[in-house]
Design an enzyme around this catalytic site. Structure first.
Site, short mmCIF file in Angstrom:
data_model
loop_
_atom_site.label_atom_id
_atom_site.label_comp_id
_atom_site.label_asym_id
_atom_site.label_seq_id
_atom_site.Cartn_x
_atom_site.Cartn_y
_atom_site.Cartn_z
CB CYS A 30 -53.40 80.39 60.71
SG CYS A 30 -53.87 78.86 61.52
CG HIS A 61 -54.18 79.51 56.36
ND1 HIS A 61 -53.13 78.70 56.71
CD2 HIS A 61 -55.13 79.33 57.31
CE1 HIS A 61 -53.44 78.05 57.82
NE2 HIS A 61 -54.64 78.41 58.20
CG ASN A 98 -54.22 74.70 59.10
OD1 ASN A 98 -53.19 75.37 59.15
ND2 ASN A 98 -55.39 75.14 59.53
O1 UT7 Z 1 -56.62 77.56 60.33
C1 UT7 Z 1 -57.77 77.70 61.12
C2 UT7 Z 1 -58.06 76.40 61.84
N1 UT7 Z 1 -58.86 75.54 61.00
C3 UT7 Z 1 -60.17 75.37 61.23
O2 UT7 Z 1 -60.71 75.94 62.14
C4 UT7 Z 1 -60.92 74.42 60.33
C5 UT7 Z 1 -62.07 75.08 59.62
N2 UT7 Z 1 -63.17 74.16 59.44
C6 UT7 Z 1 -63.12 73.09 58.62
O3 UT7 Z 1 -62.15 72.87 57.93
C7 UT7 Z 1 -64.32 72.17 58.58
O4 UT7 Z 1 -65.41 72.78 59.26
C8 UT7 Z 1 -64.03 70.77 59.22
C9 UT7 Z 1 -63.09 69.97 58.30
C10 UT7 Z 1 -63.41 70.95 60.60
C11 UT7 Z 1 -65.33 69.98 59.36
O5 UT7 Z 1 -65.95 69.85 58.08
P1 UT7 Z 1 -67.52 70.16 57.94
O6 UT7 Z 1 -67.91 69.81 56.56
O7 UT7 Z 1 -67.74 71.56 58.41
O8 UT7 Z 1 -68.15 69.08 58.91
P2 UT7 Z 1 -69.12 69.32 60.14
O9 UT7 Z 1 -68.38 69.94 61.27
O10 UT7 Z 1 -70.37 69.97 59.65
O11 UT7 Z 1 -69.44 67.83 60.54
C12 UT7 Z 1 -70.21 66.95 59.69
C13 UT7 Z 1 -70.22 65.56 60.31
C14 UT7 Z 1 -70.51 65.57 61.82
O12 UT7 Z 1 -71.29 64.42 62.10
P3 UT7 Z 1 -72.89 64.55 62.29
O13 UT7 Z 1 -73.07 65.50 63.44
O14 UT7 Z 1 -73.41 65.08 61.01
O15 UT7 Z 1 -73.30 63.14 62.59
C15 UT7 Z 1 -69.15 65.38 62.45
O16 UT7 Z 1 -69.21 64.73 63.70
O17 UT7 Z 1 -68.91 64.97 60.18
C16 UT7 Z 1 -68.49 64.47 61.45
N3 UT7 Z 1 -67.01 64.52 61.50
C17 UT7 Z 1 -66.24 63.53 61.05
N4 UT7 Z 1 -66.54 62.33 60.50
C18 UT7 Z 1 -65.50 61.55 60.15
C19 UT7 Z 1 -66.24 65.53 61.95
N5 UT7 Z 1 -64.94 65.20 61.82
C20 UT7 Z 1 -64.92 63.96 61.26
C21 UT7 Z 1 -63.88 63.09 60.88
N6 UT7 Z 1 -64.21 61.90 60.33
N7 UT7 Z 1 -62.57 63.40 61.04
#
Ligand code: UT7
Length: 329
Positions: free
Chosen positions: A116, A256, A286
């Protein structure tokens, strides 16, 4: 002693493929919803390439627009640098395909791999060539077809990314009198290489290796860890690049487009006015190396960059890598 040449951005261009993927399209494939994606990321839709459409096709469209804006032709180009992690082929570089298709006969061409941070790495490379008097006209591009590396069964990653390209033409400032590159920062911390990773398909585990697993030929993420890194880096880079400037002098930050919540948290940390930030993640997701130049081009064409004001570009991503640029328009 070599005289340092002031470098400017003579023109920009961008392109996103026509195929629109809405959040509801993902809800048909994985357990997710439009509501979750909008709330947690700010993304409403993104563009994916169609069959037969490749990174070099996106590069060509963005390059044509940037070269037209800059008033240069293929014969003017001394160098083409493409930041990408999704070139058409492992070899040769996508920059060479662009060089040939443009008919840029005197241009050198190579890709840079900084995920990125790819566009800013390409920009800083081009700036160094022009600044040292080694080139007079450099085309830099950030372009990705990340849709080809998404695991459409992994809801934590497939909803985040989109395809696109953005380009800029760099020239000595005297020849364009805009977009002067004032400060550049590049950094890396390879100890975090597994945070954002495509585990197989490289030379460590090529397709004919006994451990080759097709299901690992996709982007894997440790989202929460990247989230923390991203907020710290984005706020730190903006603060560092604008140190010593009055906030009134800064017209726009082009971050970004990683996640609306990451952008909001970073701005809050340094008490930065969100009105002075361009965000288009709702429409493109992204797009990795394409994200900053796509947003910069939109800002310029939308009249959001005033002559004389400073503009801050910031990016970070797999590697881990990060970069920042301070421009004066
Ligand atoms: O450019 C660099 C590359 N980009 C990245 O690396 C992304 C950076 N990270 C992020 O943008 C965020 O961390 C995410 C959007 C990936 C995830 O958001 P979050 O608020 O950090 O969610 P989380 O990983 O803490 O997950 C919360 C819950 C989990 O369920 P449980 O364990 O609480 O039951 C996930 O399994 O949300 C669940 N989850 C989803 N639910 C519905 C994760 N992805 C999804 C989804 N739809 N697409």
């Amino acid at each position: 002693m070599t005289e340092i040449v002031r470098v400017g951005i003579a023109g920009t261009g961008s392109y996103a493929p026509e195929r629109v993927m809405k959040n509801d399209d993902f809800a048909k494939l994985v357990d997710t919803s439009d509501e979750w994606i909008v709330q947690r990321t700010g993304i409403r839709e993104r563009r994916f390439v169609s069959e037969g459409e490749n990174n070099s096709d996106l590069c060509m469209k963005a390059a044509a627009a940037a070269m037209e804006a800059a008033g240069v032709g293929p014969e003017d180009l001394d160098l083409i640098v493409v930041g990408t992690l999704t070139p058409d082929y492992l070899m040769p570089s996508v920059a060479c395909l662009v060089q040939d298709r443009l008919g840029a006969k005197k241009a050198g061409a190579f890709d840079v791999a900084a995920a990125c941070t790819g566009f800013l790495t390409a920009l800083h490379t081009g700036e160094a060539f022009v600044g040292a008097g080694r080139a007079k006209c450099v085309l830099v591009i950030g372009a990705e077809t990340l849709s080809r590396y998404l695991n459409m069964q992994d809801r934590t990653s497939c909803i985040l990314f989109g395809d696109g390209a953005g380009a800029a033409v760099l020239r000595p400032w005297e020849q364009c009198e805009q977009g002067e590159v004032l400060r550049t920062i590049l950094g890396a911390d390879g100890s975090g290489f597994e945070f954002i990773h495509i585990p197989v398909g490289g030379a460590a585990i090529p397709h004919n290796h006994p451990d080759y697993d097709r299901d690992q030929h996709f982007i894997t993420l440790r989202g929460r860890e990247v989230f923390r890194f991203a907020v710290t880096k984005m706020s730190g880079l903006i603060a560092e690049l604008t140190e010593g400037l009055d906030r009134e002098e800064v017209g726009l930050v082009v971050p970004h487009q990683v996640n609306q919540r990451i952008i909001d948290s970073a701005l809050e940390r340094i008490d930065w006015d969100p009105e002075k930030v361009i965000v288009n993640i709702d429409r493109y997701g992204n797009t990795s190396a394409a994200s900053v130049p796509l947003a910069l081009d939109e800002a310029l064409r939308g009249g959001r960059i005033e002559k004389g004001k400073h503009v801050v570009l910031v990016a970070f991503g797999a590697g881990l890598t990060w970069g920042g640029t301070l421009l004066r328009w």
